[in-house]
Design a protein around this motif. Structure first.
Motif, PDB file in Angstrom:
ATOM      1  N   ALA A  34       0.864  -1.183   0.000  1.00  0.00           N
ATOM      2  CA  ALA A  34       0.000   0.000   0.000  1.00  0.00           C
ATOM      3  C   ALA A  34       0.897   1.228   0.000  1.00  0.00           C
ATOM      4  O   ALA A  34       1.937   1.243   0.668  1.00  0.00           O
ATOM      5  N   VAL A  35       0.502   2.262  -0.760  1.00  0.00           N
ATOM      6  CA  VAL A  35       1.329   3.454  -0.933  1.00  0.00           C
ATOM      7  C   VAL A  35       0.544   4.686  -0.487  1.00  0.00           C
ATOM      8  O   VAL A  35      -0.639   4.836  -0.812  1.00  0.00           O
ATOM      9  N   ARG A  36       1.206   5.577   0.257  1.00  0.00           N
ATOM     10  CA  ARG A  36       0.550   6.794   0.729  1.00  0.00           C
ATOM     11  C   ARG A  36       1.545   7.951   0.678  1.00  0.00           C
ATOM     12  O   ARG A  36       2.663   7.843   1.200  1.00  0.00           O
ATOM     13  N   ARG A  37       1.139   9.053   0.086  1.00  0.00           N
ATOM     14  CA  ARG A  37       1.982  10.249   0.074  1.00  0.00           C
ATOM     15  C   ARG A  37       1.786  11.030   1.363  1.00  0.00           C
ATOM     16  O   ARG A  37       0.654  11.313   1.758  1.00  0.00           O
ATOM     17  N   GLY A  38       2.889  11.345   2.022  1.00  0.00           N
ATOM     18  CA  GLY A  38       2.814  12.114   3.247  1.00  0.00           C
ATOM     19  C   GLY A  38       4.038  11.904   4.109  1.00  0.00           C
ATOM     20  O   GLY A  38       4.891  11.063   3.808  1.00  0.00           O
ATOM     21  N   SER A  39       4.128  12.657   5.177  1.00  0.00           N
ATOM     22  CA  SER A  39       5.244  12.547   6.100  1.00  0.00           C
ATOM     23  C   SER A  39       5.040  11.381   7.057  1.00  0.00           C
ATOM     24  O   SER A  39       3.916  11.107   7.499  1.00  0.00           O
ATOM     25  N   PHE A  40       6.136  10.714   7.401  1.00  0.00           N
ATOM     26  CA  PHE A  40       6.037   9.629   8.385  1.00  0.00           C
ATOM     27  C   PHE A  40       5.603  10.140   9.747  1.00  0.00           C
ATOM     28  O   PHE A  40       5.216   9.361  10.611  1.00  0.00           O
ATOM     29  N   ALA A  41       5.647  11.452   9.952  1.00  0.00           N
ATOM     30  CA  ALA A  41       5.140  12.015  11.205  1.00  0.00           C
ATOM     31  C   ALA A  41       3.662  11.691  11.389  1.00  0.00           C
ATOM     32  O   ALA A  41       3.163  11.629  12.515  1.00  0.00           O
ATOM     33  N   ASP A  42       2.960  11.461  10.282  1.00  0.00           N
ATOM     34  CA  ASP A  42       1.523  11.203  10.321  1.00  0.00           C
ATOM     35  C   ASP A  42       1.184   9.735  10.123  1.00  0.00           C
ATOM     36  O   ASP A  42       0.034   9.401   9.796  1.00  0.00           O
ATOM     37  N   LEU A  43       2.154   8.851  10.314  1.00  0.00           N
ATOM     38  CA  LEU A  43       1.896   7.421  10.069  1.00  0.00           C
ATOM     39  C   LEU A  43       0.779   6.880  10.956  1.00  0.00           C
ATOM     40  O   LEU A  43       0.049   5.957  10.573  1.00  0.00           O
ATOM     41  N   GLY A  44       0.628   7.451  12.137  1.00  0.00           N
ATOM     42  CA  GLY A  44      -0.425   6.986  13.036  1.00  0.00           C
ATOM     43  C   GLY A  44      -1.820   7.306  12.547  1.00  0.00           C
ATOM     44  O   GLY A  44      -2.798   6.707  13.009  1.00  0.00           O
ATOM     45  N   ASN A  45      -1.933   8.251  11.603  1.00  0.00           N
ATOM     46  CA  ASN A  45      -3.237   8.622  11.052  1.00  0.00           C
ATOM     47  C   ASN A  45      -3.641   7.756   9.865  1.00  0.00           C
ATOM     48  O   ASN A  45      -4.735   7.922   9.328  1.00  0.00           O
ATOM     49  N   TRP A  46      -2.759   6.882   9.435  1.00  0.00           N
ATOM     50  CA  TRP A  46      -3.052   5.978   8.324  1.00  0.00           C
ATOM     51  C   TRP A  46      -3.748   4.744   8.886  1.00  0.00           C
ATOM     52  O   TRP A  46      -3.201   4.057   9.747  1.00  0.00           O
ATOM     53  N   SER A  47      -4.925   4.461   8.405  1.00  0.00           N
ATOM     54  CA  SER A  47      -5.707   3.344   8.948  1.00  0.00           C
ATOM     55  C   SER A  47      -4.980   2.008   8.797  1.00  0.00           C
ATOM     56  O   SER A  47      -5.208   1.091   9.594  1.00  0.00           O
ATOM     57  N   GLU A  48      -4.101   1.891   7.819  1.00  0.00           N
ATOM     58  CA  GLU A  48      -3.341   0.664   7.599  1.00  0.00           C
ATOM     59  C   GLU A  48      -2.460   0.305   8.806  1.00  0.00           C
ATOM     60  O   GLU A  48      -2.085  -0.838   8.989  1.00  0.00           O
ATOM     61  N   THR A  49      -2.107   1.306   9.609  1.00  0.00           N
ATOM     62  CA  THR A  49      -1.227   1.054  10.750  1.00  0.00           C
ATOM     63  C   THR A  49      -1.985   0.745  12.032  1.00  0.00           C
ATOM     64  O   THR A  49      -1.375   0.414  13.057  1.00  0.00           O
ATOM     65  N   ALA A  50      -3.307   0.843  11.995  1.00  0.00           N
ATOM     66  CA  ALA A  50      -4.104   0.764  13.226  1.00  0.00           C
ATOM     67  C   ALA A  50      -3.953  -0.564  13.958  1.00  0.00           C
ATOM     68  O   ALA A  50      -3.995  -0.607  15.198  1.00  0.00           O
ATOM     69  N   GLU A  51      -3.779  -1.654  13.227  1.00  0.00           N
ATOM     70  CA  GLU A  51      -3.689  -2.974  13.863  1.00  0.00           C
ATOM     71  C   GLU A  51      -2.275  -3.313  14.315  1.00  0.00           C
ATOM     72  O   GLU A  51      -2.044  -4.409  14.843  1.00  0.00           O
ATOM     73  N   GLY A  52      -1.342  -2.403  14.127  1.00  0.00           N
ATOM     74  CA  GLY A  52       0.019  -2.608  14.602  1.00  0.00           C
ATOM     75  C   GLY A  52       0.989  -2.977  13.495  1.00  0.00           C
ATOM     76  O   GLY A  52       0.601  -3.461  12.431  1.00  0.00           O
ATOM     77  N   LEU A  53       2.265  -2.724  13.766  1.00  0.00           N
ATOM     78  CA  LEU A  53       3.328  -2.946  12.791  1.00  0.00           C
ATOM     79  C   LEU A  53       4.421  -3.823  13.396  1.00  0.00           C
ATOM     80  O   LEU A  53       4.718  -3.738  14.583  1.00  0.00           O
ATOM     81  N   ASP A  54       5.026  -4.638  12.549  1.00  0.00           N
ATOM     82  CA  ASP A  54       6.140  -5.481  12.980  1.00  0.00           C
ATOM     83  C   ASP A  54       7.487  -4.816  12.732  1.00  0.00           C
ATOM     84  O   ASP A  54       8.520  -5.314  13.199  1.00  0.00           O
ATOM     85  N   GLY A  55       7.477  -3.721  12.013  1.00  0.00           N
ATOM     86  CA  GLY A  55       8.728  -3.012  11.776  1.00  0.00           C
ATOM     87  C   GLY A  55       8.485  -1.670  11.117  1.00  0.00           C
ATOM     88  O   GLY A  55       7.541  -1.511  10.332  1.00  0.00           O
ATOM     89  N   VAL A  56       9.325  -0.699  11.457  1.00  0.00           N
ATOM     90  CA  VAL A  56       9.254   0.649  10.885  1.00  0.00           C
ATOM     91  C   VAL A  56      10.673   1.087  10.536  1.00  0.00           C
ATOM     92  O   VAL A  56      11.595   0.921  11.340  1.00  0.00           O
TER      93      VAL A  56
END
Length: 312
Positions: A76-98
């Motif tokens: 999945a691709v999204r234009r924006g700053s990583f500062a706003d990664l928490g606002n991306w619904s794709e991240t809501a269930e948690g991440l295994d790596g950043v």
């Protein structure tokens, strides 16, 4: 699935792949896509159930991400700053790596029209997102002498910041500063070349770029968002090229990994529960990589792992 080494190796590729410790069915976020070398390494290690999220401020980087990986159902691709990664619904269930690979990317430096390089003449822009905020030229046209000097000193540690700021104001009263060559020539006239190892404009261009793009503010927000979204056992990997960036990353990891020093004046020590584990401290590029890519000489990689919270 057999992993592949990309033909264009991004900085500290091997150490980053080792640090992220990619799980086949994991979900990972690359907050600074750039040319996609790190993203390719992660994707090659993911199985059919894996997921890779790609972010970048730069519309050209996002177009490249869509072209290279847009047809892969795992991406999945999204234009924006990583500062706003928490606002991306794709991240809501948690991440295994950043992963954050900080600073300016090679494509941005290579294209003179982006205005990042003092070696090739182009519009004095420096925005990673050219559709957002002021360009460097616009800011230099309105900023006070003190503001310019402070930016050059704080973000570039330029000792001659006041002299350069005075010269900028004097020059702009005669003609607008709109080209990178103009600014580089102006700074070169203020700063002695010294041993010649770095261009006299290096620190000033770096400082203006960091300020224009709010890079340190975004880093602090991005680290907090990554920490919030990481699953227990998930890894955070950050590559920095500037001491100010690395200091922020180092302090962030330490603040979540180690209890603060005790205070004898406090009757009871505050309770502390670690939420990160520092993995390996500051890592540097191997000698072989530095000889092949001199830019990697200043790179510092820090890796941390999210710790499973224990019940009270």
């Amino acid at each position: 699935m057999e992993t592949q080494t990309p033909s264009h190796l991004p900085v500290m590729w091997t150490q980053v792949m080792d640090g992220l410790r990619v799980l086949k069915d994991g979900k990972y976020l690359d907050g600074t896509f750039g040319r996609g070398g790190h993203a390719r390494g992660v994707l090659d290690r993911l199985g059919p159930a894996g997921r890779l999220l790609l972010m970048d401020k730069d519309p050209e980087a996002i177009a490249t991400a869509a072209e290279l990986f847009g047809s892969d159902a795992r991406v999945a691709v999204r234009r924006g700053s990583f500062a706003d990664l928490g606002n991306w619904s794709e991240t809501a269930e948690g991440l295994d790596g950043v992963l954050f690979d900080l600073g300016v990317s090679s494509p941005q430096l290579d294209v003179a029209e982006r205005g990042f390089s003092f070696r090739a003449d182009g519009p004095l822009d420096m925005r990673m997102d050219p559709d957002s905020g002021e360009s460097a030229a616009q800011w230099l046209a309105r900023a006070s002498e003190r503001e310019i000097a402070d930016v050059l000193w704080i973000y570039g540690e330029e000792k001659l910041s006041r002299r350069i700021a005075r010269t900028i104001l004097a020059r702009r009263s005669e003609e607008p500063l709109t080209r990178t060559a103009q600014l580089a020539e102006l700074i070169s006239g203020c700063v002695p070349r010294g041993d010649g190892k770095i261009h006299p404009a290096t620190r000033s261009f770096q400082a203006i770029r960091i300020f224009i793009n709010r890079e340190l503010e975004d880093l602090e927000k991005g680290l907090a968002a990554a920490h919030e979204r990481l699953k227990p056992g998930g890894r955070l990997a950050v590559i920095s090229f500037h001491s100010l960036e690395d200091r922020i990353v180092k302090r962030f990891i330490a603040a979540h990994a180690k209890a603060p020093p005790g205070n004898r004046r406090m009757p009871v020590a505050a309770e502390f529960t670690a939420s990160l584990l520092d993995i390996g401290g500051a890592q540097r590029a191997f000698d072989e990589e530095i000889s092949r890519n001199p830019r990697s000489r200043s790179a510092v990689l820090r890796v941390a792992e999210k710790v499973q919270e224990t019940a009270a």
